[in-house]
Design a protein around this motif. Structure first.
Motif, PDB file in Angstrom:
ATOM      1  N   THR A  82      -8.769   4.523   2.179  1.00 31.31           N
ATOM      2  CA  THR A  82      -9.655   5.681   2.295  1.00 31.31           C
ATOM      3  C   THR A  82     -10.493   5.576   3.560  1.00 31.31           C
ATOM      4  O   THR A  82     -10.628   6.538   4.323  1.00 31.31           O
ATOM      5  N   ASP A 127       0.850  -1.207   0.000  1.00 29.56           N
ATOM      6  CA  ASP A 127       0.000   0.000   0.000  1.00 29.56           C
ATOM      7  C   ASP A 127       0.876   1.245   0.000  1.00 29.56           C
ATOM      8  O   ASP A 127       1.907   1.297   0.668  1.00 29.56           O
ATOM      9  N   LYS A 141     -17.164   9.767  10.604  1.00 29.64           N
ATOM     10  CA  LYS A 141     -18.078   9.423  11.708  1.00 29.64           C
ATOM     11  C   LYS A 141     -17.612  10.044  13.019  1.00 29.64           C
ATOM     12  O   LYS A 141     -18.430  10.427  13.860  1.00 29.64           O
ATOM     13  N   GLY A 195       2.459  -0.298  -5.979  1.00 30.77           N
ATOM     14  CA  GLY A 195       2.533  -1.588  -6.663  1.00 30.77           C
ATOM     15  C   GLY A 195       2.054  -1.475  -8.098  1.00 30.77           C
ATOM     16  O   GLY A 195       1.038  -0.834  -8.375  1.00 30.77           O
TER      17      GLY A 195
HETATM   18  P1  FAD Z   1      -9.636   2.240  -0.502  1.00 27.88           P
HETATM   19  O1  FAD Z   1     -10.124   2.330   0.878  1.00 27.88           O
HETATM   20  O2  FAD Z   1      -9.643   3.462  -1.340  1.00 27.88           O
HETATM   21  O3  FAD Z   1      -8.153   1.640  -0.393  1.00 27.88           O
HETATM   22  C1  FAD Z   1      -7.335   1.474  -1.497  1.00 27.88           C
HETATM   23  C2  FAD Z   1      -5.903   1.567  -1.048  1.00 27.88           C
HETATM   24  O4  FAD Z   1      -5.068   1.165  -2.125  1.00 27.88           O
HETATM   25  C3  FAD Z   1      -5.468   2.965  -0.654  1.00 27.88           C
HETATM   26  O5  FAD Z   1      -4.760   2.936   0.566  1.00 27.88           O
HETATM   27  C4  FAD Z   1      -4.554   3.392  -1.797  1.00 27.88           C
HETATM   28  O6  FAD Z   1      -3.537   4.295  -1.375  1.00 27.88           O
HETATM   29  C5  FAD Z   1      -3.973   2.052  -2.189  1.00 27.88           C
HETATM   30  N1  FAD Z   1      -3.458   2.009  -3.566  1.00 27.88           N
HETATM   31  C6  FAD Z   1      -4.075   2.405  -4.707  1.00 27.88           C
HETATM   32  N2  FAD Z   1      -3.305   2.136  -5.772  1.00 27.88           N
HETATM   33  C7  FAD Z   1      -2.166   1.577  -5.291  1.00 27.88           C
HETATM   34  C8  FAD Z   1      -0.986   1.091  -5.891  1.00 27.88           C
HETATM   35  N3  FAD Z   1      -0.817   1.106  -7.220  1.00 27.88           N
HETATM   36  N4  FAD Z   1      -0.009   0.592  -5.092  1.00 27.88           N
HETATM   37  C9  FAD Z   1      -0.163   0.558  -3.731  1.00 27.88           C
HETATM   38  N5  FAD Z   1      -1.269   0.998  -3.115  1.00 27.88           N
HETATM   39  C10 FAD Z   1      -2.257   1.498  -3.880  1.00 27.88           C
HETATM   40  N6  FAD Z   1     -18.162   3.600   3.120  1.00 27.88           N
HETATM   41  C11 FAD Z   1     -18.958   2.993   4.018  1.00 27.88           C
HETATM   42  O7  FAD Z   1     -19.284   1.810   3.849  1.00 27.88           O
HETATM   43  N7  FAD Z   1     -19.410   3.636   5.130  1.00 27.88           N
HETATM   44  C12 FAD Z   1     -19.097   4.936   5.381  1.00 27.88           C
HETATM   45  O8  FAD Z   1     -19.521   5.490   6.393  1.00 27.88           O
HETATM   46  C13 FAD Z   1     -18.254   5.616   4.454  1.00 27.88           C
HETATM   47  N8  FAD Z   1     -17.896   6.888   4.649  1.00 27.88           N
HETATM   48  C14 FAD Z   1     -17.048   7.510   3.767  1.00 27.88           C
HETATM   49  C15 FAD Z   1     -16.716   8.849   3.991  1.00 27.88           C
HETATM   50  C16 FAD Z   1     -15.878   9.496   3.109  1.00 27.88           C
HETATM   51  C17 FAD Z   1     -15.499  10.941   3.378  1.00 27.88           C
HETATM   52  C18 FAD Z   1     -15.339   8.799   1.989  1.00 27.88           C
HETATM   53  C19 FAD Z   1     -14.395   9.486   1.043  1.00 27.88           C
HETATM   54  C20 FAD Z   1     -15.691   7.492   1.744  1.00 27.88           C
HETATM   55  C21 FAD Z   1     -16.554   6.832   2.631  1.00 27.88           C
HETATM   56  N9  FAD Z   1     -16.962   5.511   2.420  1.00 27.88           N
HETATM   57  C22 FAD Z   1     -17.801   4.889   3.313  1.00 27.88           C
HETATM   58  C23 FAD Z   1     -16.499   4.740   1.254  1.00 27.88           C
HETATM   59  C24 FAD Z   1     -15.338   3.808   1.676  1.00 27.88           C
HETATM   60  O9  FAD Z   1     -14.292   4.583   2.217  1.00 27.88           O
HETATM   61  C25 FAD Z   1     -14.858   3.003   0.481  1.00 27.88           C
HETATM   62  O10 FAD Z   1     -15.939   2.318  -0.099  1.00 27.88           O
HETATM   63  C26 FAD Z   1     -13.803   2.004   0.895  1.00 27.88           C
HETATM   64  O11 FAD Z   1     -12.697   2.628   1.485  1.00 27.88           O
HETATM   65  C27 FAD Z   1     -13.331   1.181  -0.312  1.00 27.88           C
HETATM   66  O12 FAD Z   1     -12.339   0.287   0.088  1.00 27.88           O
HETATM   67  P2  FAD Z   1     -11.190  -0.182  -0.924  1.00 27.88           P
HETATM   68  O13 FAD Z   1     -10.282  -1.034  -0.113  1.00 27.88           O
HETATM   69  O14 FAD Z   1     -11.797  -0.717  -2.145  1.00 27.88           O
HETATM   70  O15 FAD Z   1     -10.431   1.147  -1.338  1.00 27.88           O
END
Ligand code: FAD
Ligand code: NAD
Length: 473
Positions: free
Chosen positions: A48, A34, A58, A122
């Motif tokens: 995120t 990450d 929250k 990555g």
């Molecule tokens: P992400 O959490 O975005 O994680 C992806 C990770 O991959 C990141 O750390 C990024 O840096 C890393 N990454 C990307 N590309 C690369 C690469 N090439 N190499 C290495 N690392 C990389 N959802 C809910 O269910 N409930 C909520 O209350 C809620 N509140 C939210 C409030 C806000 C303000 C925001 C912005 C979003 C909210 N969400 C909520 C949505 C939720 O955050 C996302 O749906 C969730 O984080 C998605 O998870 P993910 O692991 O797919 O992606």
């Protein structure tokens, strides 16, 4: 020599870190990569959700809710304060501490489960090789299976340049150093309403610009209409069918030009929050010859099992189709690992809960009444107002309702919609019932503790067959 892993996960958000832990639990030699850096410029796990999404938002919603209750609702309890005030720096500091605790917790869980973690970016190469780059250099590792969990980033709009000082994106909206007198928000979606509520409760005058002509179009419209009235009472000035044409920073203020009904108007704000949706993050993730295809919306293309166009390369979470929710992302992460292990991991999109953490909270699962009508499904409706629920009255939180939708013939639950304090917690019994293909009658025959908010779910389920006790049917 090239390091080899059974499973390499790119991304350490709710999709990636859960997949990595599940993989290690199942005996796979697992690496998670990450690149996220927090505001102290340190690498941090949790994506995120933990760093700049679910958890920090929250934390601020809870702090601001205490303040709003203190200043607006405690008088009915006979509780009075002299000069209540909010120290924004302390509130932001509390939020940052919670984030630090949770993101550090993921690193601990990785250690406990023997997940290897490498901080850096990555990139998937050919033949399931992954290049990792960070300040120390570049290395290439080899995986038997690769899980792409790169998440999402905010969408930008033309002529509105985010600087995170005056014009804020999702992360900037969580780090404002004082309550803006006037806050403009572009987008009346989940983030706009949640963060608009935070700063509104603390005293900001909030104006929300929404392009669509329907408020909360994804939500059941009975609840959306009720919520629109409530947001108005709370001081959120929401303009539908309104398009922001430009935003310019001038003398420490943001000048916004917006168009509604063909007419252009200029408004000035102290801060402007841009919350117009998020898009899949794939920058730097895929080499040109890695073979993974993207959709025309820029998401990683996957089938129902989260397989990409390349064998043994999977993709999950916000980077692929489906709702952008942390719990959906985590479930997909687990399900993929179970499939890698030859099991039958499965995520039912119809029973994914949705929650908007405003006051009251808006929570739902399954179909809305509008969706059932459009699909030509015959249904029955049961409702119950929170104003007739004893616990809600005792809490002085009696705004809202529960609405249950069931199949007209079979009584199978098709949807549950809750607008209430603690709706996020109340919804769970409906999700369980739907997952087990339960009926409205099943909910109506479960003994609910008295007095609880969840008795409103019980009564709404009884009202489906017009036998609620505490309201006229
Ligand atoms: P992400 O959490 O975005 O994680 C992806 C990770 O991959 C990141 O750390 C990024 O840096 C890393 N990454 C990307 N590309 C690369 C690469 N090439 N190499 C290495 N690392 C990389 N959802 C809910 O269910 N409930 C909520 O209350 C809620 N509140 C939210 C409030 C806000 C303000 C925001 C912005 C979003 C909210 N969400 C909520 C949505 C939720 O955050 C996302 O749906 C969730 O984080 C998605 O998870 P993910 O692991 O797919 O992606
Ligand atoms: P969203 O899709 O919820 O809302 C964006 C809103 O902006 C929509 O109503 C859209 O019509 C409007 N819009 C788009 N372009 C516009 C424009 N040019 N002018 C005016 N309005 C415009 O997106 P979001 O609020 O940015 O949130 C992003 C994602 O994060 C969501 O998909 C959501 O699932 C997730 N999220 C979830 C939660 C939660 O579960 N409680 C909280 C925050 C974020």
């Amino acid at each position: 020599m090239t390091e080899k892993y059974d499973v390499i996960v790119i991304g350490g958000g709710p999709a990636g870190y859960v997949a990595a832990i599940r993989a290690a639990q199942m005996g796979f030699n697992t690496l998670c990569i990450d690149r996220f850096k927090n505001k102290q410029d340190q690498y941090a796990l949790g994506g995120t959700c933990l760093n700049i999404g679910c958890i920090p938002s929250k934390a601020l919603l809870d702090s601001s809710k205490h303040y709003a209750h203190m200043t607006q609702h405690y008088d009915v309890h006979g509780i009075a304060f002299d000069n209540p005030s909010i120290d924004v720096a302390t509130m932001i500091g509390r939020k940052d501490k919670i984030v630090k605790q949770l993101t550090g917790g993921i690193a601990q869980l990785f250690k406990a489960n023997k997940v290897k973690y490498k901080a850096g970016s990555g990139k998937l190469l050919q033949d399931r090789q992954v290049e990792i780059s960070n300040e120390e250099g570049t290395e290439v590792v080899q995986g038997e299976h690769i899980i792409l969990a790169s998440g999402s980033v905010p969408v930008n709009i033309p002529n509105v340049e985010v600087d995170n000082q005056y014009i804020l994106d999702n992360a900037g909206g969580l780090n404002v150093d004082q309550v803006p007198e006037k806050l403009g928000v572009i987008g009346a979606g989940v983030i706009g309403l949640e963060l608009g509520s935070v700063w509104g409760r603390l005293g900001a005058e909030v104006t929300v610009f929404e392009a669509m002509d329907t408020f909360l179009a994804a939500c059941d419209q009975t609840i959306a209409k009720m919520a629109a009235r409530e947001f108005k009472k709370q001081g959120l000035d929401i303009h539908l069918s309104t398009f922001v044409k430009s935003a310019t920073v001038k003398d420490g203020k943001v000048e916004v030009v917006y168009e509604k009904g063909g007419e252009k108007t200029t408004a000035t704000f102290d801060k402007l929050l841009v919350a117009v949706g998020r898009k899949a993050e794939t920058s730097g993730l895929l080499s040109e010859d890695c073979g993974v295809k993207l959709t025309d919306r820029g998401q990683i293309e996957v089938n129902d099992d989260c397989q990409t166009s390349v064998p043994n390369v999977w993709a999950v979470g916000d980077a692929v189709r489906g709702p952008m929710l942390a719990h959906k992302a985590s479930e997909e992460g687990s399900a993929v690992v179970e499939r890698i292990a030859g099991q039958h991991g499965h995520v039912d999109f119809n029973t994914i809960p949705w929650v908007i953490y405003t006051e009251p909270e808006i929570a739902w699962v399954g179909k809305t009444e509008e969706q059932l009508k459009e699909a030509g499904v015959e249904y029955k409706v049961g409702t119950f107002p929170m104003a007739a629920n004893g616990r809600a009255l005792a809490m002085n939180e009696s705004t809202g309702m529960v609405k249950i939708l069931a199949d007209k013939e079979t009584d199978e639950l098709l949807g549950a919609h809750i607008y209430s304090a603690n709706a996020s917690e109340m919804l769970s019994e409906c999700v369980v019932a739907m997952e087990f293909k339960g009926c409205a009658e099943d909910l109506a025959r479960i003994v609910h503790a008295h007095p609880t908010l969840s008795e409103a779910v019980f009564e709404a389920a009884m009202n489906v067959d017009k036998r609620a006790i505490h309201k006229a049917n």
